[in-house]
Structures are given as C-alpha cells and as structure tokens.
Write a protein that holds these residues in place. Structure first.
Motif: not given
Length: 99
Positions: A6, A64, A69-70
């Motif tokens: 992503e 992202s 938040w990833r």
C-alpha cells in the motif's frame, strides 16, 4: 510471512517502538530516518503485541496514504538499532531493572 502493498507517507518517516511485556517502553524515529520523528497512536497495536506472548518486541510503524498507522515489521529486537543521538539509558534502564 504476510505481506500487503500500500502507499505510505514516506515524508513522515517510520517510528520504531520497543515493547516490554506487551506495553510500549520507548518510541523513537526509525534509525534510517533519524530526523523524522512521527508519533504513532499505539492503542490498536498494543493488544496485538500483547497477544504475541513475547517479553521483548520491536515494531516499525508507518502512516499509510489513508492516514492509518500500519505495522511494517515486528522483531525480537536483535537487529533493532536506536537512532543516532538517542539516549540508550531510556531503553536499557528499564530492561536492566526487569525482574
């Protein structure tokens, strides 16, 4: 291994979080981008880290394109470095005092 692709907000940099017993111990910039110090919200990540059942864990997080938040990477801290200029006692002090 699970992998998803992503778009990330690279201009904000990544955050590295050190966890002890499922709780965040220290959050810093990622060593690759020490001048960028994002402050991720950890409310969604904390229960997931706690479920791992590991005493000491590191996570790298990035935002992202949609603003969420990833978790980019989870590790056992063996290769996790502190960014230049970070006082190591902020991490080592609590670790050395664990019973």
């Amino acid at each position: 291994m699970l992998r998803a692709f992503e778009e990330l907000r690279h201009e904000e940099g990544e955050a590295r979080v050190w966890w002890l017993d499922g709780r965040p111990l220290l959050t810093t910039a990622h060593p690759d981008t020490p001048g960028l110090t994002p402050g991720p919200g950890l409310d969604a990540v904390e229960p997931l880290v706690a479920r791992l059942g590991c005493r000491f864990v590191t996570t790298d997080l990035a935002r992202s394109a949609d603003g969420a938040w990833r978790v980019i990477e989870v590790g056992d801290g063996q290769v996790s470095d502190l960014p230049a200029g970070t006082d190591p006692s902020a991490l080592l002090g609590p670790l050395l005092n664990v019973g």
